[in-house]
Write a protein that holds these residues in place. Structure first.
Motif, PDB file in Angstrom:
ATOM      1  N   ALA A   1      37.284  -5.753 -10.450  1.00 53.53           N
ATOM      2  CA  ALA A   1      36.134  -5.312 -11.238  1.00 53.53           C
ATOM      3  C   ALA A   1      36.532  -4.838 -12.624  1.00 53.53           C
ATOM      4  O   ALA A   1      35.674  -4.690 -13.505  1.00 53.53           O
ATOM      5  CB  ALA A   1      35.397  -4.192 -10.500  1.00 53.53           C
TER       6      ALA A   1
ATOM      7  N   GLU B   1      35.761   5.942 -11.907  1.00 58.29           N
ATOM      8  CA  GLU B   1      34.366   5.552 -12.096  1.00 58.29           C
ATOM      9  C   GLU B   1      33.582   5.484 -10.784  1.00 58.29           C
ATOM     10  O   GLU B   1      32.355   5.372 -10.796  1.00 58.29           O
ATOM     11  CB  GLU B   1      34.285   4.196 -12.802  1.00 58.29           C
ATOM     12  CG  GLU B   1      34.856   4.197 -14.213  1.00 58.29           C
ATOM     13  CD  GLU B   1      34.763   2.829 -14.858  1.00 58.29           C
ATOM     14  OE1 GLU B   1      33.636   2.275 -14.881  1.00 58.29           O
ATOM     15  OE2 GLU B   1      35.798   2.319 -15.325  1.00 58.29           O
ATOM     16  N   LEU B   2      34.287   5.561  -9.667  1.00 51.51           N
ATOM     17  CA  LEU B   2      33.594   5.497  -8.373  1.00 51.51           C
ATOM     18  C   LEU B   2      32.796   6.771  -8.129  1.00 51.51           C
ATOM     19  O   LEU B   2      33.308   7.883  -8.277  1.00 51.51           O
ATOM     20  CB  LEU B   2      34.596   5.305  -7.239  1.00 51.51           C
ATOM     21  CG  LEU B   2      35.353   3.980  -7.173  1.00 51.51           C
ATOM     22  CD1 LEU B   2      36.315   3.981  -5.990  1.00 51.51           C
ATOM     23  CD2 LEU B   2      34.391   2.811  -7.071  1.00 51.51           C
TER      24      LEU B   2
ATOM     25  N   GLU C   1      27.476  -2.115  -7.800  1.00 52.86           N
ATOM     26  CA  GLU C   1      27.183  -1.542  -9.120  1.00 52.86           C
ATOM     27  C   GLU C   1      25.685  -1.663  -9.408  1.00 52.86           C
ATOM     28  O   GLU C   1      25.065  -2.682  -9.118  1.00 52.86           O
ATOM     29  CB  GLU C   1      27.964  -2.269 -10.207  1.00 52.86           C
ATOM     30  CG  GLU C   1      27.755  -1.672 -11.599  1.00 52.86           C
ATOM     31  CD  GLU C   1      28.629  -2.332 -12.655  1.00 52.86           C
ATOM     32  OE1 GLU C   1      28.563  -1.905 -13.815  1.00 52.86           O
ATOM     33  OE2 GLU C   1      29.375  -3.279 -12.310  1.00 52.86           O
TER      34      GLU C   1
ATOM     35  N   ASN D   1      26.147   5.079  -9.444  1.00 51.35           N
ATOM     36  CA  ASN D   1      26.172   3.840 -10.221  1.00 51.35           C
ATOM     37  C   ASN D   1      27.206   2.833  -9.715  1.00 51.35           C
ATOM     38  O   ASN D   1      27.012   1.632  -9.826  1.00 51.35           O
ATOM     39  CB  ASN D   1      26.435   4.151 -11.696  1.00 51.35           C
ATOM     40  CG  ASN D   1      25.296   4.942 -12.306  1.00 51.35           C
ATOM     41  OD1 ASN D   1      24.155   4.484 -12.314  1.00 51.35           O
ATOM     42  ND2 ASN D   1      25.598   6.138 -12.811  1.00 51.35           N
ATOM     43  N   LYS D   2      28.294   3.341  -9.162  1.00 55.21           N
ATOM     44  CA  LYS D   2      29.331   2.471  -8.590  1.00 55.21           C
ATOM     45  C   LYS D   2      29.784   3.085  -7.269  1.00 55.21           C
ATOM     46  O   LYS D   2      30.271   4.216  -7.231  1.00 55.21           O
ATOM     47  CB  LYS D   2      30.526   2.335  -9.539  1.00 55.21           C
ATOM     48  CG  LYS D   2      30.240   1.595 -10.837  1.00 55.21           C
ATOM     49  CD  LYS D   2      31.513   1.450 -11.668  1.00 55.21           C
ATOM     50  CE  LYS D   2      31.260   0.667 -12.959  1.00 55.21           C
ATOM     51  NZ  LYS D   2      30.445   1.447 -13.920  1.00 55.21           N
TER      52      LYS D   2
ATOM     53  N   ALA E   1      29.740  -6.213  -7.589  1.00 52.53           N
ATOM     54  CA  ALA E   1      30.519  -6.358  -8.820  1.00 52.53           C
ATOM     55  C   ALA E   1      31.843  -7.059  -8.557  1.00 52.53           C
ATOM     56  O   ALA E   1      32.355  -7.797  -9.409  1.00 52.53           O
ATOM     57  CB  ALA E   1      30.756  -4.993  -9.451  1.00 52.53           C
TER      58      ALA E   1
ATOM     59  N   LEU F   1      32.614  -3.698  -4.012  1.00 53.69           N
ATOM     60  CA  LEU F   1      32.221  -2.731  -5.032  1.00 53.69           C
ATOM     61  C   LEU F   1      30.787  -3.008  -5.465  1.00 53.69           C
ATOM     62  O   LEU F   1      30.483  -4.083  -5.990  1.00 53.69           O
ATOM     63  CB  LEU F   1      33.156  -2.810  -6.236  1.00 53.69           C
ATOM     64  CG  LEU F   1      32.821  -1.839  -7.386  1.00 53.69           C
ATOM     65  CD1 LEU F   1      32.948  -0.388  -6.927  1.00 53.69           C
ATOM     66  CD2 LEU F   1      33.726  -2.096  -8.578  1.00 53.69           C
TER      67      LEU F   1
END
Length: 338
Positions: free
Chosen positions: A76, A82-83, A179, A144-145, A8, A177
Motif C-alpha cells: 500500500a 497510519e493504521l 481504506e 480511515n485505514k 487498498a 488493508l
C-alpha cells in the motif's frame, strides 16, 4: 460524493515447508493399504497437489500474520503509523487473552491503531470481518485505514488418523488493508448476505470435548483435537447459490457482469457443483486450493490475492466473495474493484 471502503492492498504468507500428496498417501497406506487408495481418491476429488505447513513452534498464527501484514502495508506504500485499527480473524487463536490482534499490533508497532480485536466466524471469518469493519469505517470518522488479517493453522490440531484434517489442510495468513475513500460512484464493498442453519452444529468440532474439558486427564487426547464428522455439501451449496443470486438481484447486478467469484476452497468438486447450479463458468471461480490445501477462512482471499497479482482484475470489475463455515454459516459479499 459517496463514502466508500476499498481494498487498498493485500499481503499473504505461507510457511516454507511444502508437502505434496504422496507424503499423505504413503502415510495412510502404511496404516492400511485400502485406506491409502481412498485418500488418493479423496485428494484428487478435492483438488489437492501441495499444501504448506507451519514450522511449529517457530511459526504460529501470529507470526504468519505479522509477515502477511508487513507485505500488505508495504504494497500500500503507507507507514504502519497510519493504521487506525487491526482486526484479527482466526479459528485457531494462539491466545484468547490478550487477543491475537493485540499481539500483532505490538509486533508491527502500530501505535496509532486503537480499534484492536479478534473475531471468529469459522470459515466465513474473513468475509464477515471485512463486511463488519467496512460498515464501521463508513460511520466512524476516526477510522480511515484498518488492517483485517486472517490466519489459520488448523492442520496442527487435526488427527494423523483423519484424512480430512491431516491430509487436506494447509496453513496460511492473508492481510487486507481497508481504506476509506470518496468517489462519485459506489465502489468497494457494496453489500453482503448471511444465512445460518444450525443442523450441522456437531459436524466439525474443535476441541471436540469443549474448552472446559481440555485439562481433564480422563478425556482422551483425540477428543481434545479437531474432529471432522463431515456434512452433506448439497444444502450449503444450494444456500450459497441462492444467496449469490439474491445479492446480485438486490443490487441490480446481472450474473454476467461478475468478473470473478472467490469461493471457499474446501473442495474443487464443490466449486464445480456451485458453478453448475449457478450457471457460471468454473474457470471464473479462481481456484488455488491445489497449491495451498484448504486454509479455512483465508482460502478465498488467497485466491483474490493471486488474481490481483496476476493482473486479472481491473477498476470497475464486479466480484463476489462467498464462503461456508462448517456447513452451518454462509456469507456472500459484493465488491466493486476501485
Amino acid at each position: 460524493m459517496n463514502k466508500n471502503v476499498i481494498i487498498a492492498s493485500t499481503g499473504m504468507y505461507h510457511p516454507k515447508r511444502q508437502v505434496g500428496n504422496d507424503f499423505f498417501i504413503d502415510h495412510f497406506t502404511q496404516m492400511d493399504e485400502e485406506l491409502g487408495e481412498k485418500v488418493a481418491g479423496l485428494l484428487e476429488k478435492v483438488g489437492r497437489i501441495n499444501r504448506y505447513l507451519a514450522d511449529f513452534p517457530k511459526e504460529n498464527v501470529i507470526t504468519m500474520s505479522v509477515a502477511a501484514s508487513r507485505s500488505a502495508i508495504e504494497a500500500a506504500g503507507i507507514d504502519v503509523s497510519e493504521l487506525d485499527g487491526i482486526v484479527f480473524a482466526t479459528e485457531t487463536p494462539e491466545y484468547t487473552t490478550p487477543t491475537n490482534a493485540v499481539m500483532l499490533n505490538d509486533a508491527l508497532e502500530a501505535t496509532n491503531a486503537h480499534v484492536v480485536y479478534d473475531m471468529n466466524a469459522n470459515c466465513i471469518g474473513m468475509v464477515a470481518a471485512l463486511d463488519q469493519v467496512q460498515a464501521i469505517m463508513k460511520v466512524n470518522q476516526r477510522l480511515n485505514k484498518v488492517l483485517v488479517v486472517g490466519s489459520t493453522m488448523a492442520h496442527h490440531y487435526g488427527l494423523k488418523t483423519s484424512p480430512i484434517t491431516y491430509a487436506n489442510i494447509g496453513d496460511a495468513a492473508v492481510a487486507v488493508l481497508l481504506e476509506k475513500v470518496e468517489a462519485e460512484h459506489s465502489v468497494g464493498f457494496i453489500d453482503a448476505l448471511y444465512c445460518t442453519k444450525t443442523a450441522e452444529k456437531d459436524s466439525v468440532l474443535m476441541p471436540a470435548c469443549g474448552m472446559s474439558y481440555l485439562f481433564d486427564p480422563d478425556v482422551p487426547e483425540e477428543d481434545k483435537r479437531l474432529i471432522w464428522h463431515g456434512f452433506d455439501p448439497e444444502e450449503p451449496e444450494n444456500r450459497c447459490v441462492e444467496m449469490m443470486k439474491g445479492l446480485l438481484q438486490e443490487n441490480g447486478c446481472e450474473l454476467n457482469q461478475v468478473k470473478r467469484i472467490f469461493f471457499n476452497q474446501l473442495n474443487q468438486s464443490m466449486i464445480e457443483s456451485v458453478a453448475d447450479k449457478l450457471g457460471y463458468p468454473f474457470e471464473r471461480f479462481k481456484y488455488v486450493g491445489d497449491q495451498y490445501g484448504y486454509t479455512g477462512l483465508t482460502s478465498l482471499f488467497l485466491a483474490y490475492y493471486h488474481a490481483v497479482q496476476e493482473g486479472e482484475l481491473q477498476t470497475g470489475d464486479v466480484v463476489v466473495f462467498c464462503s461456508i463455515g462448517a456447513g452451518i454459516t454462509a456469507a456472500a459479499s459484493l465488491y466493486v474493484v476501485a
